[in-house]
Write a protein that holds these residues in place. Sequence first.
Motif, PDB file in Angstrom:
ATOM      1  N   ILE A   1       0.898  -1.232  -0.043  1.00  0.00           N
ATOM      2  CA  ILE A   1       0.241  -0.328  -0.152  1.00  0.00           C
ATOM      3  C   ILE A   1       0.823   1.239  -0.019  1.00  0.00           C
ATOM      4  CG2 ILE A   1      -1.845   1.295   1.503  1.00  0.00           C
ATOM      5  CD1 ILE A   1      -3.280  -1.006   1.848  1.00  0.00           C
TER       6      ILE A   1
ATOM      7  N   ALA B   1       0.481   3.939  -3.112  1.00  0.00           N
ATOM      8  CA  ALA B   1      -0.264   5.412  -2.700  1.00  0.00           C
ATOM      9  C   ALA B   1       0.598   5.924  -2.996  1.00  0.00           C
ATOM     10  CB  ALA B   1      -0.677   5.253  -1.115  1.00  0.00           C
TER      11      ALA B   1
ATOM     12  N   LEU C   1      -4.768   4.231   5.710  1.00  0.00           N
ATOM     13  CA  LEU C   1      -4.965   3.564   4.565  1.00  0.00           C
ATOM     14  C   LEU C   1      -4.127   2.377   4.775  1.00  0.00           C
ATOM     15  CD1 LEU C   1      -3.285   6.036   2.260  1.00  0.00           C
ATOM     16  CD2 LEU C   1      -5.295   5.801   2.676  1.00  0.00           C
TER      17      LEU C   1
ATOM     18  N   TYR D   1      -6.768  -0.502   6.340  1.00  0.00           N
ATOM     19  CA  TYR D   1      -8.746  -0.891   5.317  1.00  0.00           C
ATOM     20  C   TYR D   1      -8.452  -1.750   5.000  1.00  0.00           C
ATOM     21  CZ  TYR D   1     -12.396   0.821   2.169  1.00  0.00           C
ATOM     22  OH  TYR D   1     -13.891   0.800   1.745  1.00  0.00           O
TER      23      TYR D   1
ATOM     24  N   TRP E   1      -9.762  -2.038   1.646  1.00  0.00           N
ATOM     25  CA  TRP E   1      -9.953  -2.144   1.197  1.00  0.00           C
ATOM     26  C   TRP E   1     -10.967  -2.944  -0.439  1.00  0.00           C
ATOM     27  CZ3 TRP E   1      -8.961   2.827  -0.296  1.00  0.00           C
ATOM     28  CH2 TRP E   1      -7.575   3.361   0.074  1.00  0.00           C
TER      29      TRP E   1
ATOM     30  N   LEU F   1      -7.802   2.103  -4.587  1.00  0.00           N
ATOM     31  CA  LEU F   1      -6.797   2.977  -3.724  1.00  0.00           C
ATOM     32  C   LEU F   1      -6.681   3.599  -4.727  1.00  0.00           C
ATOM     33  CD1 LEU F   1      -4.566   3.358  -2.018  1.00  0.00           C
ATOM     34  CD2 LEU F   1      -3.571   1.644  -2.891  1.00  0.00           C
TER      35      LEU F   1
ATOM     36  N   THR G   1      -9.211   6.743  -4.807  1.00  0.00           N
ATOM     37  CA  THR G   1      -8.891   7.295  -3.503  1.00  0.00           C
ATOM     38  C   THR G   1      -7.548   8.281  -3.104  1.00  0.00           C
ATOM     39  OG1 THR G   1     -10.162   5.131  -2.464  1.00  0.00           O
ATOM     40  CG2 THR G   1      -8.511   6.901  -1.282  1.00  0.00           C
TER      41      THR G   1
ATOM     42  N   PHE H   1      -9.289  12.079   3.148  1.00  0.00           N
ATOM     43  CA  PHE H   1     -10.029  10.991   2.969  1.00  0.00           C
ATOM     44  C   PHE H   1     -10.742  10.744   4.024  1.00  0.00           C
ATOM     45  CE2 PHE H   1      -5.087  10.549   2.125  1.00  0.00           C
ATOM     46  CZ  PHE H   1      -5.464   9.954   1.503  1.00  0.00           C
TER      47      PHE H   1
ATOM     48  N   ILE I   1     -12.428   6.566   4.375  1.00  0.00           N
ATOM     49  CA  ILE I   1     -12.236   5.988   4.559  1.00  0.00           C
ATOM     50  C   ILE I   1     -11.679   6.300   5.634  1.00  0.00           C
ATOM     51  CG2 ILE I   1      -9.575   5.048   4.669  1.00  0.00           C
ATOM     52  CD1 ILE I   1     -11.527   4.585   1.776  1.00  0.00           C
TER      53      ILE I   1
END
Length: 529
Positions: A324, A328, A355, A358, A360, A367, A370, A388, A391
Amino acid sequence: MSERILIVDDDPIQRRLLENAISKFGFTPSCAENGQQALAILGENKPDHFSLMVLDLVMPDLDGMGVLQALRKTDIRIPVIVQTAHGGIDTAVNAMRAGAFDFVIKPISPERLQTAIRNALKVNALEEEITRIRATKNSGHTFQSIIAASPAMSRVLNLGERAAKSQIPILVEGESGVGKELIAQSIQAASDRQSKPFVTVNCGAIPDNLVESILFGHEKGAFTGAGDKHTGKFQEANGGTLFLDEVGELPLETQVKLLRALQEGEIDPVGSSKPVKVDFRLISATNQDLIQLVKDGKFREDLYYRLNVFPIRVPPLRDRKEDIPALAKFFLTRFAAEEGRKSLAQITQEAMHMLQAYDWPGNIRQLENTIFRAVVLCDGDQLTIEEFPQIATQVESYSASIIQARAPQNDTRSAPPPAQQTSDVAPLQQTDGINQNKVGTTPVDPVAANMQPATQTPEDLWGFLRLLDDEGDLKSLAELEAEIIQKALDHYDYRMSAVARQLGIGRSTLYRKLKEYGLEETSSEPKAS
């Protein structure tokens, strides 16, 4: 995961000062006492392990210039900020020519250091994005361009590289949004068919009555509306790769013709009197359980075993959360460049932790979208939890933070502090039901004072609802709707027209729901709007 920065300085006091400052900036510092140790640390890690290096020029044995010259002989490409107590134009020019990004003079202020670091990271991120775009344009997606820091994804890439060396049929399995087509494109790029066509067909998006025509083609006049001859996807992929996405959606009649194409290497265009030979590599993908479809009679068993010769299962993002941070950052760099936000190049450590917490359900596609939304919303130079909100409200440990951040800092509805008694101001006295006080004081409205609570929380101000009950289970829709209606009644002082208008329902529906949820007993006499 925050960016790692390597500090190289022979002065222990200076190292400690830099380490503390860099930690406060939100980065992860590592230290080396001299040039040799710095090169050893860099050599022990991956080329992209460190995002930046702060390098002292004047050191015993191997100095800063020697480190810069040694780096040019390696594949390590990180921005370097050099620092020295003896600054001069010649020294700065020589350092820049040797590959330094910036040059600072000791003692350096924290503001100057932070600016230099952020500028270097932004430029480096943009250069990496340009390199990726050029590589994609020249050679398409490759296994090297796929972000795979997790062991689960590394195994997927290893299987894909092995499969690419043969002509074996491949079935890529995984949930929607995990990147099945990306894996298929990488297999094509690593095979001996890399210069040949790569044709994608979304089997779930084709109407049943057009599937055979689109896949196998048709002759002129084969059916009503067939005014011209049409070349099907199999023939378009001749010599290359055919990627059948959502293959489980194919009708049973079409599955028979697909099986023959795999077995015989030839297809029958609709309306044609003779078969057509085709040479193709087949890669299929599905987000369904094909075995269950076989049991249900919706997928041919013989075709399943033809497709499932070399299965590759792509794990969902919730099972590869190590990826992630890199994903990201990749999306942030891309969208910041596309939106003209060159100054936006960071995600705060707290936001990154959120993040990763979460699950997903929409995987990488979710992602990606987002991060795109966050880039559009962001007004600063880094993404925070506030960018966010959707989220944060679903990650329990962060939902309170986003509500607190959005609550007004100085709310005029909060209760005023009680007046302090002094020698100049007498306490309020009650006379015939009216508050009286001496000259110089302000009369107080007792009704207004009683309407204001002593303290107000963000939940009071913003109508925050908890999705979970006291046992940790999700509340039912009826419970949540009843809470929302009660909040609206309280907020609009039981003015039914205003409540119904804001909830988007009719007044008759509102009265029905009040009766259904037992809210009639708690409501006062309806007021006119």
